[in-house]
Scaffold this motif. Structure first.
Motif, mmCIF file in Angstrom:
data_model
loop_
_atom_site.group_PDB
_atom_site.id
_atom_site.type_symbol
_atom_site.label_atom_id
_atom_site.label_comp_id
_atom_site.label_asym_id
_atom_site.label_seq_id
_atom_site.Cartn_x
_atom_site.Cartn_y
_atom_site.Cartn_z
ATOM 1 N N THR A 223 0.819 -1.223 0.000
ATOM 2 C CA THR A 223 0.000 0.000 0.000
ATOM 3 C C THR A 223 0.842 1.258 0.000
ATOM 4 N N PHE A 224 1.987 1.221 0.670
ATOM 5 C CA PHE A 224 2.792 2.426 0.847
ATOM 6 C C PHE A 224 4.189 2.203 0.289
ATOM 7 N N ASN A 225 4.773 3.274 -0.212
ATOM 8 C CA ASN A 225 6.074 3.177 -0.852
ATOM 9 C C ASN A 225 7.223 3.381 0.123
ATOM 10 N N SER A 226 7.026 4.256 1.133
ATOM 11 C CA SER A 226 8.127 4.628 2.020
ATOM 12 C C SER A 226 8.218 3.708 3.216
ATOM 13 N N LYS A 227 9.434 3.446 3.678
ATOM 14 C CA LYS A 227 9.655 2.701 4.911
ATOM 15 C C LYS A 227 9.913 3.616 6.099
ATOM 16 N N THR A 228 9.871 4.919 5.869
ATOM 17 C CA THR A 228 10.045 5.889 6.947
ATOM 18 C C THR A 228 8.847 6.831 6.952
ATOM 19 N N ILE A 229 8.216 6.966 8.113
ATOM 20 C CA ILE A 229 7.031 7.815 8.246
ATOM 21 C C ILE A 229 7.355 8.954 9.203
ATOM 22 N N ASN A 230 7.019 10.162 8.796
ATOM 23 C CA ASN A 230 7.232 11.331 9.640
ATOM 24 C C ASN A 230 6.139 11.413 10.686
ATOM 25 N N ILE A 231 6.547 11.738 11.899
ATOM 26 C CA ILE A 231 5.609 11.799 13.020
ATOM 27 C C ILE A 231 5.911 13.029 13.855
ATOM 28 N N VAL A 232 4.889 13.801 14.198
ATOM 29 C CA VAL A 232 5.052 14.992 15.015
ATOM 30 C C VAL A 232 4.507 14.697 16.409
ATOM 31 N N THR A 233 5.239 15.140 17.411
ATOM 32 C CA THR A 233 4.833 14.905 18.793
ATOM 33 C C THR A 233 5.320 16.060 19.663
ATOM 34 N N ALA A 234 5.063 15.955 20.948
ATOM 35 C CA ALA A 234 5.500 16.981 21.901
ATOM 36 C C ALA A 234 6.838 16.574 22.510
ATOM 37 N N ARG A 235 7.500 17.547 23.124
ATOM 38 C CA ARG A 235 8.759 17.239 23.795
ATOM 39 C C ARG A 235 8.548 16.870 25.263
ATOM 40 N N ASP A 236 7.491 17.411 25.867
ATOM 41 C CA ASP A 236 7.338 17.312 27.326
ATOM 42 C C ASP A 236 5.923 16.927 27.706
ATOM 43 N N GLN A 237 5.613 15.657 27.562
ATOM 44 C CA GLN A 237 4.347 15.144 28.080
ATOM 45 C C GLN A 237 4.594 13.777 28.716
ATOM 46 N N PRO A 238 5.495 13.724 29.726
ATOM 47 C CA PRO A 238 5.769 12.441 30.368
ATOM 48 C C PRO A 238 4.521 11.937 31.099
ATOM 49 N N PRO A 239 4.329 10.606 31.178
ATOM 50 C CA PRO A 239 5.249 9.552 30.730
ATOM 51 C C PRO A 239 5.013 9.116 29.292
ATOM 52 N N PHE A 240 4.258 9.893 28.514
ATOM 53 C CA PHE A 240 3.944 9.466 27.151
ATOM 54 C C PHE A 240 5.040 9.873 26.167
ATOM 55 N N VAL A 241 5.517 11.108 26.269
ATOM 56 C CA VAL A 241 6.601 11.570 25.414
ATOM 57 C C VAL A 241 7.521 12.463 26.231
ATOM 58 N N SER A 242 8.817 12.234 26.100
ATOM 59 C CA SER A 242 9.801 13.100 26.742
ATOM 60 C C SER A 242 11.044 13.115 25.864
ATOM 61 N N GLN A 243 11.491 14.321 25.522
ATOM 62 C CA GLN A 243 12.669 14.456 24.673
ATOM 63 C C GLN A 243 13.543 15.579 25.196
ATOM 64 N N VAL A 244 14.805 15.274 25.479
ATOM 65 C CA VAL A 244 15.725 16.233 26.093
ATOM 66 C C VAL A 244 16.964 16.359 25.218
ATOM 67 N N GLY A 245 17.327 17.611 24.890
ATOM 68 C CA GLY A 245 18.545 17.845 24.125
ATOM 69 C C GLY A 245 18.531 17.130 22.792
ATOM 70 N N ASN A 246 19.641 16.438 22.494
ATOM 71 C CA ASN A 246 19.751 15.716 21.238
ATOM 72 C C ASN A 246 19.420 14.232 21.379
ATOM 73 N N LYS A 247 18.961 13.854 22.561
ATOM 74 C CA LYS A 247 18.648 12.454 22.797
ATOM 75 C C LYS A 247 17.350 12.080 22.078
ATOM 76 N N PRO A 248 17.195 10.816 21.713
ATOM 77 C CA PRO A 248 15.941 10.384 21.077
ATOM 78 C C PRO A 248 14.800 10.435 22.097
ATOM 79 N N PRO A 249 13.574 10.564 21.623
ATOM 80 C CA PRO A 249 12.438 10.648 22.552
ATOM 81 C C PRO A 249 12.193 9.316 23.253
ATOM 82 N N THR A 250 11.574 9.388 24.412
ATOM 83 C CA THR A 250 11.227 8.190 25.177
ATOM 84 C C THR A 250 9.803 8.336 25.692
#
Length: 1214
Positions: free
Chosen positions: A373-400
């Motif tokens: 169905t889809f051509n790309s193996k990489t999908i762009n996703i937008v999220t927040a930086r600071d909504q723990p424990p669902f999303v947390s991203q600090v500096g250059n580290k990957p989100p968790t």
């Protein structure tokens, strides 16, 4: 060529004949027939020539193809000599290979479980042999202590190297070691140089998470040798493998259709701190050389060596020249040029979009459909930086966070990657709207308004509640309670809209709204007291309470429960459907529930089933939709609820009923760290103590586990209120006030005592002796409330109150002489004295003996009942008494019998309630409630009946009264109360062998206080009437009416209520007289009564003497007493009206106690003690005595032989 020329001449001849047909026509039939005979002959010969040429061509083609196939087969056999069995010769062509792959996919659907290690041929799935080996696993530790390895026996399956080929994907953690991991099933694959492939199942920890033996080995948690030494290649498995299979429950079994094992080795280990190691991924099995192969090729490779995969092995296996079919040989070798056009590998070729992939749920099919169905193996996703424990991203580290882990799991299923970008929460919808290929995940709630702009793939559910500081005392139950307060919300959320809507309804008390861009900003505003309340998703609030160390708490009801969703562009619903299918696959396989547990969420509260598109959307017609909800989903109880389990008390029946009611085998418990001997937890060690041992026994009965978390004592109730599946155990006393918020499963009883240093010489008999002293109490306890109440009565000699959060701090403050006295539970004080080496001692008398209880959410009383049933089972079996003895307690002083829900609650209708109390239990009567006690009137029989019928928790009964209603009650300073009522209760106490503990309140509060506390009574000139009997029960003890008191100098006539018009009148607040005067005032027309409602009788007398009022309207017995002691300053006037009885107030659910009081009063009447008491206060039987006492105005005499006869009463009353 001759044949072709002849054929051409025949065709020309036929053409000429056709063209000249009209000219050569001869009407005679005989001539025409003669002309046609040679024509038919020529046509037959021509047809035979064509047919022969076709046969010759076909035979020649078959001969050529057969020769080519024979050469190919011969070459293939020579190339794979001794390595390919005859069973696999059908795989020589690509089409046959595709059929085999399709066969494997169909098998995976039938098994309906996580993909196992698979081979290309069904005949190669059975292992060559089964056995076991010892794996030495080191228990994880958070305190840095390295534990000794423990030996665990793992089943092992040995497969023949030549006949067994595996499909990936596989992971290598260390290229030097010939060990791989099946990425999906976590099974470990070990290649032995002595030949053979060895498969080990994964280890499953306490929380159900799987760990491969390989990753435990590279992380230092496991080894194949008892010393724990690391492995070095080559690994000769013959020295570890023991050819004895393991059997029994809990042993993983062989999967005959896939190969390898189903399940894993379950342990009680907690989480392993697995370090991230470089990983190499393989879609097909890499090659390792064995001793067998090296012997075969000793001429080519004389040295025996281990050949690890190269660093670019993944690239090598994904080139056009690589083979998609797993290689039967295990060492790379140069391929012949003739096979350079072999089929591309699976990862580089696009698999066919076969329709049968829509009819099953496997990872291969989901990934295949996505690629189609889809051509790309990489999908762009937008999220927040600071909504723990669902999303947390600090500096250059990957989100968790939860959302990130979920997307990673989805990526693994669909074989895709996600590229993250960050924005503010309000921008997500518009960004997804404007980019068809963009998605968003960040706690975005699915609602109808948002569905107009985007599509949702649901993945979580929660509602909204409120977060405040732990010290915040104002009530927040719902949105309406926010008026006048400072509130923080997240910009662009539904909570912002909710608060703004409520603000419009608040009138003049507006909400101060702070809309902030991130949740950390909201928490900072709360901690800095910039705002009072956060309004946010309950799942986020819950997570922040857990990590706040008691600084914040959840309050109020959860409202607006709904799903979170992954946002997709409305023109790209196929993408949302792919996510829905993947999430349902994760639900089906249990991965989704493991993810919830990782973040301390429960399926019942936060999980979805199934995932779907939008609120009313489809499940994308996928076979991945689970047919049944997971076991932890509350709508599907396990086990059968057999009726006979309700008729007896056995562990099997209790366990069966528990399975029928509850889905989870792990229950979360919040407790304290330092309340020895009940709970004690140090460092990373598990908690210990009486409470922990009790829960261990309960866990054994139900075959469950308890998971502990820690908080301050004052937070337990609010935490249990806000989490239906959370319980709390930690010396929490069951009281009527606390029962408004939580339910209690009673398990222990204790009173309150005083602890002092052994050298302390001042007298401490009771609370009144604490005035002027420094006292330590535990924050949030009943003792803190007791000292605060007493302090209000100390006047100019106040108590210095020190509130601490732990038991250890109390003792330290006492030993350091920071305080003089510790007020604490008697059970804790006993333990403190035992551990003090003679430095501490007990002072005063223990008071307020009451039960401890395990706290349960009020919406989960079934769980409380299960705990009550288990405790009663332990009482019946004698285990409970042994547990008390272990900690130095006795059944008489500290045991409960039976356990029940709340103070006045049920025993859950269980057969586990002990029929007879344990022999060591003495607070209930050891004698029986014999009939002869009902046939006579003696103190012994009255006491025995009290114990048999009232189920008293202690020998002390709480009683509330007034401070200033002489001559009935009078209490000054720190002195004990005196008066008629007090003397009567003392006489009753002597008869029944009980004590009364007094507390004080205003007259209007007595009824409500007794209503809310089953074991509380009240005595204080409260008249028995039908209106009050709707709320409480009365034990009658005195009678009087109402009249009027004026100054002796007052000359105006006061005969009745009508004479009060135009006058200034004082009444006692909340009394029947207040109601009488108000009713009369309505009839007075223009001459209104000036009414002064006062809180005590001395205030009324002062107002009369100061001429602030003209008349007092009060009980005649009280007016009479005040005339006697006024030395002629006041006088009674008017007619006495409304004569009726006073009564001792009892809770309506405790009529047995009222009956005991009635029987005691009638005993005192019969013995003459009651008449003497009347005389002591100058009252007479005729005017003020009752005979007999009874329950309520038209109530019973409690069927006692102590009831005076009618003749006796007539004589008494004159």
């Amino acid at each position: 060529m001759v044949m072709d020329k002849e054929l051409e001449e025949n065709q020309l001849e036929l053409q000429d004949m056709s063209c000249d047909n009209d000219q050569q026509y001869i009407p005679l039939a005989t001539s025409e027939q003669e002309q046609q005979l040679p024509l038919k002959s020529r046509q037959s010969r021509t047809f035979l020539f064509i047919q022969r040429r076709t046969w010759y061509t076909t035979l020649l083609t078959l001969f050529i193809v057969g020769g080519v196939l024979a050469i190919a087969i011969s070459s293939y056999k020579a190339y794979n000599k001794h390595n390919v069995s005859s069973d696999n010769q059908e795989m020589l062509t690509d089409s046959v290979q595709d059929n085999n792959l399709l066969m494997n996919e169909e098998d995976s659907e039938d098994d309906n479980e996580l993909p196992q290690l698979r081979s290309a041929s069904r005949k190669s799935q059975q292992p060559e042999s089964l056995g076991h080996m010892n794996v030495y696993v080191r228990r994880p530790s958070k305190d840095g202590i390295r534990h000794r390895p423990q030996s665990l026996r793992f089943p092992v399956a040995r497969y023949n190297r030549q006949r067994f080929s595996l499909n990936g994907p596989f992971i290598s953690f260390n290229p030097r070691l010939p060990i791989l991991v099946d990425r999906l099933t976590k099974q470990t694959i070990i290649f032995s140089p002595a030949g053979g492939i060895y498969i080990l199942p994964p280890l499953i920890n306490f929380y159900g998470k799987m760990f491969s033996v390989a990753e435990l080995i590279v992380s230092g948690y496991a080894s194949l040798v008892s010393t724990g030494a690391p492995l070095t290649p080559p690994i000769n498995m013959l020295s570890y493998f023991q050819p004895t299979p393991l059997f029994g429950p809990g042993i993983p079994r062989i999967n005959p259709s896939r190969g390898g094992f189903t399940g894993g080795i379950k342990t009680d280990y907690k989480s392993f701190n697995i370090r991230k190691h470089p990983q190499q991924h393989y879609d097909t099995l890499p090659t390792y050389e064995s001793e067998e192969e090296s012997e075969e090729k000793s001429e080519e490779a004389p040295e025996e060596r281990y050949d690890p995969p190269s660093k670019n092995s993944e690239e090598n296996y994904n080139t056009e020249r690589s083979r998609s079919r797993p290689r039967p040989k295990y060492r790379p070798r140069q391929k012949p040029k003739s096979r350079s056009t072999s089929r591309p590998s699976k990862t580089t070729s696009k698999a066919p979009c076969s329709s049968n992939c829509d009819n099953r749920c496997t990872q291969e099919c989901l990934a295949n459909n996505f690629r189609c169905t889809f051509n790309s193996k990489t999908i762009n996703i937008v999220t927040a930086r600071d909504q723990p424990p669902f999303v947390s991203q600090v500096g250059n580290k990957p989100p968790t966070g939860f959302d990130i882990d979920l997307m990673k799991a989805i990526g693994d299923v669909l074989d895709i990657n996600f590229k993250y970008q960050y924005a503010d929460f309000p921008d997500f919808i518009s960004m997804v709207q404007n980019d068809k290929d963009l998605i968003s995940i960040s706690t975005e709630s699915d609602n109808a308004a948002r569905e107009k702009n985007v599509t949702f793939a649901q993945y979580f559910k929660t509602g909204t509640n409120f977060l405040v500081r732990s010290s915040y005392t104002k009530t927040i139950n719902g949105l309406s309670d926010l008026c006048g307060k400072k509130v923080a919300v997240l910009t662009g959320t539904s909570q912002e809209s909710d608060v703004e809507t409520q603000n419009a309804k608040c009138g003049s008390k507006k909400i101060t709204i702070s809309s902030l861009s991130s949740y950390p900003d909201m928490l900072t505003a709360l901690e800095d007291e910039t705002v009072d309340v956060l309004v946010e998703d309950q799942a986020i609030n819950f997570a922040n309470v857990l990590k706040s160390h008691g600084k914040v708490k959840e309050v109020g009801e959860v409202y607006g429960v709904g799903p979170y969703g992954i946002l997709c562009n409305k023109n790209n619903e196929e993408l949302c459907c792919a996510f829905v299918n993947a999430i349902n696959y994760l639900i089906k396989k249990g991965t989704y529930e493991e993810l919830l547990q990782k973040y301390s969420y429960t399926y019942a509260t936060y999980g979805i089933y199934p995932s779907r598109i939008n609120l009313a959307g489809s499940t994308c017609r996928s076979k991945c939709v689970p047919k049944k909800p997971p076991p932890s989903y509350t709508s599907t109880p396990k086990g059968s609820c057999s009726a006979n389990c309700d008729s007896g008390c056995t562990e099997e029946c209790l366990r069966d009923n528990f399975r029928c009611t509850f889905n989870s085998k792990t229950i979360n418990v919040v407790t304290a760290r330092d309340e020895a001997p009940f709970v004690s937890q140090v460092g990373n060690k598990p908690p210990t103590g009486f409470d922990i041992d009790l829960l261990d026994y309960i866990a054994d009965i139900y075959n469950i586990k308890f998971s502990y978390q820690y908080a301050d004592f004052s937070d337990f109730i609010s935490m249990v209120q806000n989490d239906k599946d959370l319980i709390s155990i930690s010396t929490e006393t069951d009281t009527a006030a606390r029962e408004k918020n939580v339910s209690f499963a009673q398990f222990f009883k204790s009173g309150t005592s005083f602890l002092v240093r052994s050298s302390y010489t001042e007298t401490i008999n009771g609370l009144s002796d604490l005035c002027g002293k420094k006292v330590a109490v535990l924050t949030g306890t009943t003792q803190e409330s007791d000292v605060t109440t007493q302090n209000a009565q100390c006047g100019s000699n106040p108590i210095t109150i020190n509130s601490f959060v732990s038991e250890a701090e109390l003792v330290t403050a006492l030993e350091d002489e920071t305080v003089d006295v510790v007020l604490d539970d008697d059970a804790s004080i006993i333990a403190d004295i035992q551990n003090s080496n003679g430095q501490l001692k007990k002072a005063g008398t223990t008071y307020d003996i009451a039960p401890y209880g395990i706290l349960c959410n009020k919406n989960n009383e079934q769980l409380c009942c299960a705990l009550v049933n288990a405790i009663n089972y332990l009482i019946s079996e004698g285990t409970y008494a042994k547990l008390l003895e272990k900690y130095g307690y006795t059944s008489e002083d500290n045991g409960i019998y039976p356990s029940r829900i709340n103070l006045s609650g049920s025993t859950c209708f269980s057969k586990c309630v002990p029929k007879n109390p344990p022999s060591s239990y003495t607070s209930t009567p050891k004698g029986s409630c014999s009939a002869n006690c009902n046939n006579g009137c003696t103190e012994e029989c009255l006491r025995d009946n009290l114990k048999c019928t009232c189920d008293l928790k202690s020998k002390t009964i709480n009683i509330v009264t007034a401070k200033n209603q002489p001559p009935f009650v009078s209490q000054v300073g720190n002195k004990p109360p005196t008066g008629f009522d007090i003397d009567l209760m003392k006489a009753i106490g002597d008869v029944l062998d009980i004590n009364f503990k007094y507390q004080y309140a205003d007259f209007p509060d007595f009824i409500s206080m007794v209503q809310n506390d089953k074991d509380l009574i009240s005595i204080s000139t409260e008249s028995d009437n039908t209106a009050r009997e709707k709320n409480v029960t009365f034990a009658q003890y005195f009678k009087t009416g109402t009249n009027f008191l004026v100054r002796s100098s007052y000359t105006k006539t006061i005969n009745g209520l009508s004479d009060l018009c135009g006058k200034k009148v004082a009444v006692l607040t909340g009394t029947s007289q207040e109601s009488d005067v108000e009713t009369q005032n309505a009839k007075c027309g223009s001459k209104k009564i000036t009414i002064s409602s006062l809180s005590s009788y001395p205030d009324m007398l002062t107002a009369l003497e100061d001429e602030t009022v003209d008349v007092l309207v009060e009980d005649q017995a009280i007016n009479f007493a005040n005339v006697l002691k006024s030395h002629g300053k006041v006088k009674e006037v008017g007619e006495v009206y409304g004569v009726g009885p006073y009564g001792i107030l009892c809770n309506k659910n405790n009529e047995e106690l009222c009956c005991a009081l009635v029987n005691a009063i009638n005993y005192l009447i019969k013995k003459g003690t009651y008449g003497e008491l009347l005389k002591k206060y100058s009252y007479t039987y005729a005017n003020n005595g009752v005979c007999p006492s009874r329950i309520n105005l038209a109530g019973s005499l409690c069927e006692s032989k102590c009831t005076p006869s009618n003749k006796r009463c007539q004589w008494n009353l004159g």
